[in-house]
Write a protein that holds these residues in place. Sequence first.
Motif, PDB file in Angstrom:
ATOM      1  N   LEU A  47      43.879  99.058  75.376  1.00 45.13           N
ATOM      2  CA  LEU A  47      43.464 100.181  76.211  1.00 45.13           C
ATOM      3  C   LEU A  47      43.717  99.815  77.660  1.00 45.13           C
ATOM      4  N   VAL A  48      44.509 100.635  78.358  1.00 45.52           N
ATOM      5  CA  VAL A  48      44.829 100.415  79.772  1.00 45.52           C
ATOM      6  C   VAL A  48      44.223 101.559  80.574  1.00 45.52           C
ATOM      7  N   ILE A  49      43.400 101.219  81.555  1.00 44.66           N
ATOM      8  CA  ILE A  49      42.704 102.207  82.372  1.00 44.66           C
ATOM      9  C   ILE A  49      43.141 102.038  83.816  1.00 44.66           C
ATOM     10  N   SER A  50      43.480 103.130  84.476  1.00 48.06           N
ATOM     11  CA  SER A  50      43.813 103.093  85.897  1.00 48.06           C
ATOM     12  C   SER A  50      42.854 103.975  86.680  1.00 48.06           C
ATOM     13  N   PHE A  51      42.213 103.367  87.677  1.00 51.90           N
ATOM     14  CA  PHE A  51      41.388 104.113  88.626  1.00 51.90           C
ATOM     15  C   PHE A  51      42.198 104.236  89.921  1.00 51.90           C
ATOM     16  N   ASP A  52      42.728 105.417  90.160  1.00 49.56           N
ATOM     17  CA  ASP A  52      43.644 105.667  91.273  1.00 49.56           C
ATOM     18  C   ASP A  52      43.016 105.271  92.609  1.00 49.56           C
ATOM     19  N   TYR A 207      44.970 105.497  80.100  1.00 50.72           N
ATOM     20  CA  TYR A 207      44.000 106.473  80.579  1.00 50.72           C
ATOM     21  C   TYR A 207      43.932 106.416  82.103  1.00 50.72           C
ATOM     22  N   TYR A 208      44.142 107.562  82.756  1.00 53.54           N
ATOM     23  CA  TYR A 208      44.190 107.645  84.221  1.00 53.54           C
ATOM     24  C   TYR A 208      43.044 108.490  84.753  1.00 53.54           C
ATOM     25  N   GLU A 209      42.408 108.001  85.825  1.00 52.80           N
ATOM     26  CA  GLU A 209      41.411 108.775  86.568  1.00 52.80           C
ATOM     27  C   GLU A 209      41.826 108.830  88.035  1.00 52.80           C
ATOM     28  N   ASN A 210      41.634 109.989  88.688  1.00 53.81           N
ATOM     29  CA  ASN A 210      42.116 110.167  90.057  1.00 53.81           C
ATOM     30  C   ASN A 210      41.129 109.713  91.135  1.00 53.81           C
ATOM     31  N   GLU A 211      40.092 109.016  90.744  1.00 53.39           N
ATOM     32  CA  GLU A 211      39.143 108.446  91.696  1.00 53.39           C
ATOM     33  C   GLU A 211      39.200 106.916  91.631  1.00 53.39           C
ATOM     34  N   PRO A 212      38.875 106.268  92.781  1.00 54.84           N
ATOM     35  CA  PRO A 212      38.310 106.777  94.037  1.00 54.84           C
ATOM     36  C   PRO A 212      39.332 107.257  95.058  1.00 54.84           C
ATOM     37  N   ASP A 213      40.562 107.549  94.615  1.00 52.90           N
ATOM     38  CA  ASP A 213      41.620 107.951  95.543  1.00 52.90           C
ATOM     39  C   ASP A 213      41.240 109.202  96.343  1.00 52.90           C
ATOM     40  N   GLU A 214      40.819 110.258  95.662  1.00 55.48           N
ATOM     41  CA  GLU A 214      40.524 111.504  96.358  1.00 55.48           C
ATOM     42  C   GLU A 214      39.407 111.327  97.382  1.00 55.48           C
ATOM     43  N   PRO A 374      46.136  96.928  94.779  1.00 48.72           N
ATOM     44  CA  PRO A 374      45.112  97.335  93.802  1.00 48.72           C
ATOM     45  C   PRO A 374      44.474  96.130  93.133  1.00 48.72           C
ATOM     46  N   PHE A 375      43.507  96.401  92.267  1.00 48.14           N
ATOM     47  CA  PHE A 375      42.808  95.322  91.562  1.00 48.14           C
ATOM     48  C   PHE A 375      43.320  95.202  90.131  1.00 48.14           C
TER      49      PHE A 375
END
Length: 501
Positions: A47-52, A207-214, A374-375
């Motif tokens: 499972l690969v998760i990206s927090f933008d 799995y991609y989430e657009n936070e905390p970028d916004e 990024p981290f």
Amino acid sequence: MVSFEIGCNFIFILKKSFTLKYFKSLCLVVFLGVFQSVSARSANRLLVISFDGFRWDYIHKANNLTSFHRMINDGGWAIHGIKNTFLTKTLPNHFTIATGLYEESHGVVGNVMYDPAFKETFHGWLDKDARDSKWWDNGGEPIWVTNQRQDTQHRSGVLAWPGGLAIVKGILAYKTESAFDGLTMKERAKKMIKWFKDDYPINLGLYYENEPDETGHAFGPDSKEVLSKIYQLDNLLGDILYDLEDNKLLETTNIIVTSDHGMTPTPVKNDTLKINLDDYISLNSYNITSKNPVAGIFPASKELEDEIFQNLSRIPHAHVYRKKDIPPEYHYTNNRRIPAIILEPEEHYWISYNGSAGVNGEHGYNNSLTSMHPFFIAMGPDFKPGAKVDTFDNVDIYPLMCKLLQLKPAPNNGSLEIVSKLLVNRDSSGSSTFGVYILILLLIGLVGGIFGVAVCQAHREHRRRRLAVSSFSLPHSFRYSKSDRMPLMTNSSDDDFNDES
């Protein structure tokens, strides 16, 4: 499955007499079963998760981030984050993570880009362009494609990850979901876990989430709003870990949590940081693709290129490059979609044209800046607890994912040299070889024991039949010659014991 098949064959063979023929079959079945169980360790889920926009040092900004720190303690991490690719934008770097290629190689060179061959402009957040293969299928092979190409039992799930809605190399991920699905963070996370539990489950999920970028764009990376969002993401990660645990998936799932870029302050109220292109070049002399903070300039005509370049060269706190002169370490030259001229501001400075507004936090700057990094944290059965490295390049994530999934990587720009230090050592030449020897000895003992039992049973049967013959009721005075003797066993049984075929 192998053990079940071996058991079935044991039963079948034991029901026959233990002839040499069936003994050979038994040895072959057991040996193949042991060999398969040793040599074909099945790959764990991934499972690969990206927090933008999650900058490498955000995890140090907040106390009691239990889920992030759990992953660091139980797995591995990059202490100073990872180095992304230029431009440090969302779509290009997510496709770099997926393919292990620099942007000039995979062809996604911006969130917005112009293709002179198509004579069209790509807007990556539009659904039609997100699904159109001509923008994504340019030689790079995303991990979800590699996963399904090499094993028909492998299934990939891509939830909102850039590029995941397009067919690449003739393959679409088994499960897909748009970034604009209208779901909440928790609903998306639940959907991803569900994909791992389906009747035909995925073995790879992105799995991609657009936070905390916004939030970082709106309020700046050092704002209390970003801090609050970091806590929210920590809770979301905790929910994911607990759901995996509740569904008995956690122990066999490798988890990577990372991002595409960082963020730096660009306070819009500070006019000294604003670079107004209208002060240097006329609006009708060029077309522009990316503009914040790096501007991609296509002169309206070839004749205007020199003039535009000279005028942009007068801008303070910025570097201007013709395409052919972009520094090689940028890996941002050899693609037709890269603009003829790029204008790269220094950190914190931002570009405006035709009255366009800025934001309080921005990314896209040179990838050598630590604020753009990024981290990266990871945990799972294949990661060493407490392992750490200083940093590595995000192109290395693709070969890492391939190793975790036991896949042969497609051509890429990455390396396992650094990231392999985070992994459990599964060197087949060491302890695994010793394990093979032990299993072979056990095999010999098992087969020898079975054969010994079979011989004993055959000997007892032989004696039983001989006794049965000797006690056969005959007159005392009857005598017979050798030629009159009854055989101890039937001819068919004798043939079985001497069958060498």
